[in-house]
Write a protein that holds these residues in place. Structure first.
Motif, PDB file in Angstrom:
ATOM      1  N   GLU A   7       0.656  -1.324  -0.114  1.00 36.38           N
ATOM      2  CA  GLU A   7       0.006   0.003  -0.010  1.00 36.38           C
ATOM      3  C   GLU A   7       0.796   1.291   0.055  1.00 36.38           C
ATOM      4  N   MET A   9       0.443   5.011   1.638  1.00 34.88           N
ATOM      5  CA  MET A   9      -0.171   5.120   2.741  1.00 34.88           C
ATOM      6  C   MET A   9       0.084   6.662   3.147  1.00 34.88           C
ATOM      7  N   VAL A  15      -5.306   5.283   2.264  1.00 36.23           N
ATOM      8  CA  VAL A  15      -4.873   4.690   1.238  1.00 36.23           C
ATOM      9  C   VAL A  15      -5.413   5.021   0.117  1.00 36.23           C
ATOM     10  N   GLY A 132      -3.142  -2.017  -3.336  1.00 33.88           N
ATOM     11  CA  GLY A 132      -4.354  -1.328  -3.274  1.00 33.88           C
ATOM     12  C   GLY A 132      -5.522  -1.833  -2.736  1.00 33.88           C
ATOM     13  N   ALA A 134      -8.400  -1.347  -0.952  1.00 30.86           N
ATOM     14  CA  ALA A 134      -8.504  -1.112   0.449  1.00 30.86           C
ATOM     15  C   ALA A 134      -9.365  -2.000   1.460  1.00 30.86           C
ATOM     16  N   ILE A 164      -6.838   0.638   5.638  1.00 32.68           N
ATOM     17  CA  ILE A 164      -6.984  -0.757   5.562  1.00 32.68           C
ATOM     18  C   ILE A 164      -6.993  -1.240   7.142  1.00 32.68           C
TER      19      ILE A 164
END
Length: 196
Positions: A7, A9, A15, A132, A134, A164
């Motif tokens: 991710e 972030m 995200v 990705g 999420a 997430i």
């Protein structure tokens, strides 16, 4: 097979829509494309290295559709990113898509999400990278299916958006496997799930 969540972030854990202004404006998110200014040569190589070491990829529907519309058509310098994505197995979690999927080497996972992903993990070797996606990442974290988190944490606070990590009151301990700063002030960090 080890499940790795990858991710981009923000420091406050967001995200959502890192790559483009129109990527995901759901919920009124107004900061789409926030991540790109933090990229440098170190983080670009981190992305390429991650794609090359993955045995396969896992996507939720929205990320899959966005990637499938872009990466099969890429030429030039971005092929170093496109080639692993195009040529390695891809598993897609969706209740609305139907087989066969158009993007080559893509398989649809149906039924219970946690069970389907657990089956993929048990049936293969190497690393399965979730990129990705999420909501799917959050589901897999809640079911303790994630073995490792590889995060590029950017020095920005977005004040809201998709995350997430659920607010579920559960204590989960992680172990830092490695970290390094980039020239832009972002941090590349890898965390592994603590063994029971």
């Amino acid at each position: 097979m080890k499940l790795v969540v990858v991710e981009w972030m923000s420091m406050d854990g967001v995200v959502q829509a890192p790559g483009a202004p129109d990527e995901d404006p759901s919920g009124g998110f107004a900061h789409g494309g926030w991540h790109l200014r933090w990229f440098d040569d170190t983080s670009r190589q981190w992305v390429v290295d991650g794609l090359e070491c993955a045995s396969g990829f896992l996507f939720g529907r929205l990320t899959y559709e966005r990637f499938a519309a872009h990466w099969p058509h890429v030429t030039g310098p971005e092929k170093v990113v496109a080639d692993p994505l195009n040529n390695k197995p891809k598993y897609v979690v969706s209740a609305t898509l139907a087989s066969p999927l158009a993007w080559e080497h893509s398989s649809l996972l149906t039924g219970d999400v946690a069970e389907a992903v657990a089956e993929v993990k048990e049936s293969g070797e190497g690393e399965l990278h979730l990129i990705g996606s999420a909501r799917l990442a959050q589901t897999l974290l809640e079911h303790d299916l994630v073995d490792e988190l590889r995060l590029m944490i950017d020095p920005v606070l977005l004040g809201g958006g998709k995350r997430i990590f659920a607010d579920d009151g559960q204590l989960r301990t992680l172990r830092l496997v490695g970290s390094r700063p980039t020239s832009t002030g972002a941090l590349l960090a890898t965390y592994a799930r603590e063994s029971d």
